[in-house]
Design an enzyme around this catalytic site. Structure first.
Site, PDB file in Angstrom:
ATOM      1  N   ASP A  21       0.841  -1.208   0.000  1.00 24.79           N
ATOM      2  CA  ASP A  21       0.000   0.000   0.000  1.00 24.79           C
ATOM      3  C   ASP A  21       0.875   1.257   0.000  1.00 24.79           C
ATOM      4  OD1 ASP A  21      -2.286   1.498   0.065  1.00 24.79           O
ATOM      5  OD2 ASP A  21      -2.768   1.100   2.167  1.00 24.79           O
ATOM      6  N   ARG A  25       0.275   7.649  -2.638  1.00 24.41           N
ATOM      7  CA  ARG A  25       0.855   8.680  -1.754  1.00 24.41           C
ATOM      8  C   ARG A  25       2.331   8.920  -2.073  1.00 24.41           C
ATOM      9  NH1 ARG A  25      -1.226   5.816   3.388  1.00 24.41           N
ATOM     10  NH2 ARG A  25      -1.826   4.341   1.751  1.00 24.41           N
ATOM     11  N   TRP A  26       3.044   7.870  -2.425  1.00 23.28           N
ATOM     12  CA  TRP A  26       4.454   8.010  -2.797  1.00 23.28           C
ATOM     13  C   TRP A  26       4.561   8.953  -4.012  1.00 23.28           C
ATOM     14  CZ3 TRP A  26       7.373   7.275  -7.150  1.00 23.28           C
ATOM     15  CH2 TRP A  26       8.767   7.234  -6.981  1.00 23.28           C
ATOM     16  N   HIS A  38       2.805   3.267  -8.959  1.00 19.56           N
ATOM     17  CA  HIS A  38       2.641   1.837  -9.262  1.00 19.56           C
ATOM     18  C   HIS A  38       3.883   1.319  -9.995  1.00 19.56           C
ATOM     19  CE1 HIS A  38      -1.343   2.049  -7.747  1.00 19.56           C
ATOM     20  NE2 HIS A  38      -1.863   2.708  -8.759  1.00 19.56           N
ATOM     21  N   ASN A  69     -10.627  -2.913  -6.159  1.00 18.64           N
ATOM     22  CA  ASN A  69      -9.819  -2.032  -7.022  1.00 18.64           C
ATOM     23  C   ASN A  69     -10.450  -1.820  -8.413  1.00 18.64           C
ATOM     24  OD1 ASN A  69      -6.590  -3.120  -5.746  1.00 18.64           O
ATOM     25  ND2 ASN A  69      -7.809  -1.333  -5.180  1.00 18.64           N
ATOM     26  N   ARG A  72     -11.768   1.678  -9.145  1.00 23.48           N
ATOM     27  CA  ARG A  72     -10.884   2.845  -9.357  1.00 23.48           C
ATOM     28  C   ARG A  72     -11.154   3.442 -10.742  1.00 23.48           C
ATOM     29  NH1 ARG A  72      -5.152   2.363  -6.289  1.00 23.48           N
ATOM     30  NH2 ARG A  72      -6.070   1.859  -4.289  1.00 23.48           N
ATOM     31  N   ARG A 189       1.772  -4.992   6.145  1.00 30.20           N
ATOM     32  CA  ARG A 189       1.089  -3.947   5.372  1.00 30.20           C
ATOM     33  C   ARG A 189       1.924  -2.681   5.433  1.00 30.20           C
ATOM     34  NH1 ARG A 189      -5.155  -2.577   4.426  1.00 30.20           N
ATOM     35  NH2 ARG A 189      -4.850  -0.871   2.961  1.00 30.20           N
ATOM     36  N   ARG A 195      -5.263  -2.130   8.557  1.00 29.76           N
ATOM     37  CA  ARG A 195      -6.461  -2.929   8.324  1.00 29.76           C
ATOM     38  C   ARG A 195      -6.137  -4.058   7.349  1.00 29.76           C
ATOM     39  NH1 ARG A 195      -7.769   2.354   6.628  1.00 29.76           N
ATOM     40  NH2 ARG A 195      -7.236   2.609   4.435  1.00 29.76           N
ATOM     41  N   SER A 197      -8.392  -5.245   4.806  1.00 26.52           N
ATOM     42  CA  SER A 197      -8.939  -4.983   3.467  1.00 26.52           C
ATOM     43  C   SER A 197      -9.276  -6.248   2.668  1.00 26.52           C
ATOM     44  CB  SER A 197      -7.966  -4.101   2.664  1.00 26.52           C
ATOM     45  OG  SER A 197      -7.752  -2.882   3.327  1.00 26.52           O
TER      46      SER A 197
HETATM   47  C1  FPP Z   1      -1.869   0.160  -3.413  1.00 24.47           C
HETATM   48  O1  FPP Z   1      -1.403   1.485  -3.423  1.00 24.47           O
HETATM   49  C2  FPP Z   1      -1.345  -0.596  -4.545  1.00 24.47           C
HETATM   50  C3  FPP Z   1      -2.095  -1.186  -5.538  1.00 24.47           C
HETATM   51  C4  FPP Z   1      -3.554  -1.115  -5.583  1.00 24.47           C
HETATM   52  C5  FPP Z   1      -1.480  -1.892  -6.667  1.00 24.47           C
HETATM   53  C6  FPP Z   1      -0.242  -2.661  -6.369  1.00 24.47           C
HETATM   54  C7  FPP Z   1       0.551  -2.755  -7.598  1.00 24.47           C
HETATM   55  C8  FPP Z   1       1.901  -2.729  -7.675  1.00 24.47           C
HETATM   56  C9  FPP Z   1       2.758  -2.719  -6.510  1.00 24.47           C
HETATM   57  C10 FPP Z   1       2.589  -2.698  -8.985  1.00 24.47           C
HETATM   58  C11 FPP Z   1       2.346  -3.851  -9.874  1.00 24.47           C
HETATM   59  C12 FPP Z   1       2.478  -5.160  -9.226  1.00 24.47           C
HETATM   60  C13 FPP Z   1       2.758  -6.285  -9.884  1.00 24.47           C
HETATM   61  C14 FPP Z   1       2.725  -7.566  -9.149  1.00 24.47           C
HETATM   62  C15 FPP Z   1       3.130  -6.291 -11.304  1.00 24.47           C
HETATM   63  P1  FPP Z   1      -2.465   2.653  -3.556  1.00 24.47           P
HETATM   64  O2  FPP Z   1      -2.617   2.974  -4.997  1.00 24.47           O
HETATM   65  O3  FPP Z   1      -3.748   2.265  -2.877  1.00 24.47           O
HETATM   66  O4  FPP Z   1      -1.754   3.810  -2.774  1.00 24.47           O
HETATM   67  P2  FPP Z   1      -2.441   4.980  -1.928  1.00 24.47           P
HETATM   68  O5  FPP Z   1      -3.225   4.332  -0.832  1.00 24.47           O
HETATM   69  O6  FPP Z   1      -1.278   5.767  -1.430  1.00 24.47           O
HETATM   70  O7  FPP Z   1      -3.301   5.748  -2.890  1.00 24.47           O
END
Ligand code: FPP
Length: 246
Positions: A21, A25-26, A38, A69, A72, A189, A195, A197
């Site tokens: 997660d 934010r990153w 991502h 997801n 989104r 996490r 959490r 999720s």
């Molecule tokens: C959560 O961060 C991350 C995801 C919903 C996607 C995870 C995907 C990757 C790490 C890259 C691709 C992975 C593979 C296996 C090819 P968020 O977007 O919810 O972050 P935020 O809470 O800061 O908005």
């Protein structure tokens, strides 16, 4: 220095699961679009997978895309699916070099055809690998998995393969997407959220939970080792008393 030195190799978790997660934010912190988060997250995936293989973790499960997801923005979903396909094409080498078998759990039929095809190809090419199993949770939701499990069991009852009285924990385990995996020992996490999720609700019944502030794209092998050291310092009692354990 060998980064695995701090670890007790006799007490390694057999199965680590990670809720990756904080990509969004990153990216925001860097003034970039969410997708850049991502994209950067894939570097953390590669480093974590390689580090787990080196340490000797037998099972690693990554929550890459949840059933929720799909809600989104379309553009983000589309780009995440493209990233999945390009990562699979690129990382087959990493999987072969490290003797890692790829596995996938979730409602995979909902993935775009291209992603399903690439996934099946990598799963098949790595099927003989046996050093570690990497499971990607894709279009995965634990409640959906349990509904699917109950439907399968109901069918087995109707087909007279089992009776209602015979249903036990093992029956449930055999009908989960994770049927070939052991229970989760350590659930990590990132990003400070605390959490679950809808992730592996049955399988984490006795897991140790570890939450870190680190955002997923910044997660490195040192963070992984810290999580495992923390896990190794805990007393897992499984309902017993400390005295019984010693
Ligand atoms: C959560 O961060 C991350 C995801 C919903 C996607 C995870 C995907 C990757 C790490 C890259 C691709 C992975 C593979 C296996 C090819 P968020 O977007 O919810 O972050 P935020 O809470 O800061 O908005």
């Amino acid at each position: 220095m060998d980064f695995t030195k701090q670890l007790n190799t006799d007490k390694l978790p057999k199965h680590i699961a990670i809720i990756m997660d904080g990509n969004g934010r990153w990216a925001k912190k860097q003034g970039l679009l969410r997708m850049a988060g991502h994209q950067e997250g894939t570097t953390a995936v590669r480093e974590t997978v390689e580090a787990c293989a080196k340490i000797g973790i037998k099972n690693l499960t990554l929550y890459a895309f949840s059933t929720e997801n799909w809600n989104r923005p379309k553009i983000e979903v589309r780009t995440l699916m493209k990233l999945l396909v390009s990562s699979l094409k690129k990382e087959i080498k990493t999987l072969m070099n490290n003797n890692i078998k790829l596995n996938a759990i979730g409602c995979l039929k909902n993935l775009p055809e291209k992603a399903q095809k690439e996934l099946q190809e990598v799963i098949s090419k790595t099927s003989e690998n046996n050093h570690m199993t990497l499971t990607l949770a894709l279009s995965y939701g634990s409640r959906e998995e349990l509904i699917n499990c109950f439907q399968e069991i109901n069918k087995a009852i109707q087909d007279k393969e089992i009776t209602v009285e015979q249903i036990d924990e093992n029956t449930i385990q055999k009908h989960l997407y994770t049927k070939n995996l052991p229970d989760v020992d350590l659930l990590i996490r990132t990003s400070g959220e605390q959490r679950i999720s809808n992730f592996l609700l049955w399988q984490i019944a006795y897991a140790e939970l570890y939450f870190t502030q680190t955002l997923w794209p910044d997660f490195r092998k040192e963070d992984l080792v810290e999580a495992i050291v923390n896990y190794q310092n805990r007393e897992r009692r499984f309902g017993k008393t400390s005295e019984q354990l010693s």
